[in-house]
Design a protein around this motif. Structure first.
Motif, PDB file in Angstrom:
ATOM      1  N   VAL B  37       0.868  -1.168   0.000  1.00  0.00           N
ATOM      2  CA  VAL B  37       0.000   0.000   0.000  1.00  0.00           C
ATOM      3  C   VAL B  37       0.910   1.226   0.000  1.00  0.00           C
ATOM      4  O   VAL B  37       1.944   1.222   0.676  1.00  0.00           O
ATOM      5  N   GLN B  39       1.403   5.717  -0.042  1.00  0.00           N
ATOM      6  CA  GLN B  39       0.814   6.982   0.380  1.00  0.00           C
ATOM      7  C   GLN B  39       1.705   8.109  -0.122  1.00  0.00           C
ATOM      8  O   GLN B  39       2.827   8.290   0.367  1.00  0.00           O
ATOM      9  N   LYS B  43      -1.071  12.813   1.085  1.00  0.00           N
ATOM     10  CA  LYS B  43      -2.254  12.221   0.460  1.00  0.00           C
ATOM     11  C   LYS B  43      -2.755  11.014   1.240  1.00  0.00           C
ATOM     12  O   LYS B  43      -2.176  10.641   2.271  1.00  0.00           O
ATOM     13  N   GLY B  44      -3.814  10.402   0.736  1.00  0.00           N
ATOM     14  CA  GLY B  44      -4.400   9.246   1.381  1.00  0.00           C
ATOM     15  C   GLY B  44      -3.725   7.947   0.982  1.00  0.00           C
ATOM     16  O   GLY B  44      -2.747   7.919   0.238  1.00  0.00           O
ATOM     17  N   LEU B  45      -4.286   6.868   1.494  1.00  0.00           N
ATOM     18  CA  LEU B  45      -3.749   5.537   1.231  1.00  0.00           C
ATOM     19  C   LEU B  45      -4.225   5.017  -0.119  1.00  0.00           C
ATOM     20  O   LEU B  45      -5.363   5.255  -0.522  1.00  0.00           O
ATOM     21  N   TRP B  47      -4.038   1.331  -2.383  1.00  0.00           N
ATOM     22  CA  TRP B  47      -3.618  -0.060  -2.539  1.00  0.00           C
ATOM     23  C   TRP B  47      -2.844  -0.206  -3.846  1.00  0.00           C
ATOM     24  O   TRP B  47      -3.232   0.333  -4.879  1.00  0.00           O
TER      25      TRP B  47
END
Lengths: 107, 115
Positions: B37, B39, B43-45, B47
């Motif tokens: 994963v 990032q 920013k966000g996560l 996959w």
């Protein structure tokens, strides 16, 4: 691809307050929904899996629920250590998708 | 104690390659699927890829398909991510996670793609 719409984007709450964060899936994902907490500068931590199951070591003030394709994370009594960013994740089908995150701050 | 320790990150020029590793300990590695994963800064996560417990099945997000390869060596309890044709948008902290649930995460390794 399955879209996860997370709300709110940010949230300011007081200690001991009840906090609710939601994720709306664009299609049925069953119970393949997890919630994560990320504190500043740290790796994410699993809170809830299977939509409603509490991960090991997670305080019982955290709970998850499901209503159709809407999923909720509830913190029953907000504590200082709960501050951070919360993400949902659908792992029903690849590509697995996270919500955009909810930044939780203290009021 | 479950531990996931990533390595191999750093600064790389666009179009070049890099290989990340994740050394696992404290559990039977060969019993679990694993994932990467990432990032991006602030920013966000996101996959990236997942591999089954025995390596027979792999899944990728569209933006890395054909460029990234997830693999594993169960004898060494190590997960890998081979990243080719890197782009600036691949700049991120890359996390190794256990299983489809991500019940354990590594500390992350930073990859910066820049000339």
């Amino acid at each position: 691809d399955i879209q996860m719409t997370q709300s709110p984007a940010s949230l300011s709450a007081s200690l001991e307050e009840i906090v609710t964060i939601t994720c709306q899936a664009s299609q049925d994902i069953g119970n393949w929904l997890s919630w994560y907490q990320q504190k500043p500068g740290k790796s994410p931590q699993l809170l809830i899996y299977g939509a409603t199951s509490l991960a090991d070591g997670v305080p019982s003030r955290f709970s998850g629920s499901r209503s159709g394709t809407q999923y909720s994370l509830k913190i029953s009594r907000l504590q200082v250590e709960d501050i951070g960013i919360y993400y949902c994740l659908q792992a029903y089908s690849a590509p697995y998708t996270f919500g955009a995150g909810t930044k939780l701050e203290l009021k | 104690e479950v531990q996931l320790v990533e390595s191999g990150g750093g600064l790389v020029q666009p179009g070049r390659s890099m290989k990340l590793s994740c050394a696992a300990s404290g559990f039977t590695f060969s019993n679990y699927g694993m994932a990467w994963v990432r990032q991006a800064p602030t920013k966000g996560l996101e996959w990236v890829a997942t591999i089954s417990y025995d390596g027979s099945s792999t899944y990728y997000r569209d933006s890395v398909k054909g460029r990234f390869t997830i693999s594993r060596d169960n004898a060494k309890s190590t997960l890998y991510l081979q990243m080719n044709s890197l782009r600036s948008e691949d700049t991120a902290t890359y996390y190794c996670t256990r299983g489809i649930l991500g019940d354990y995460w590594g500390q992350g390794v930073m990859v910066t793609v820049s000339s």
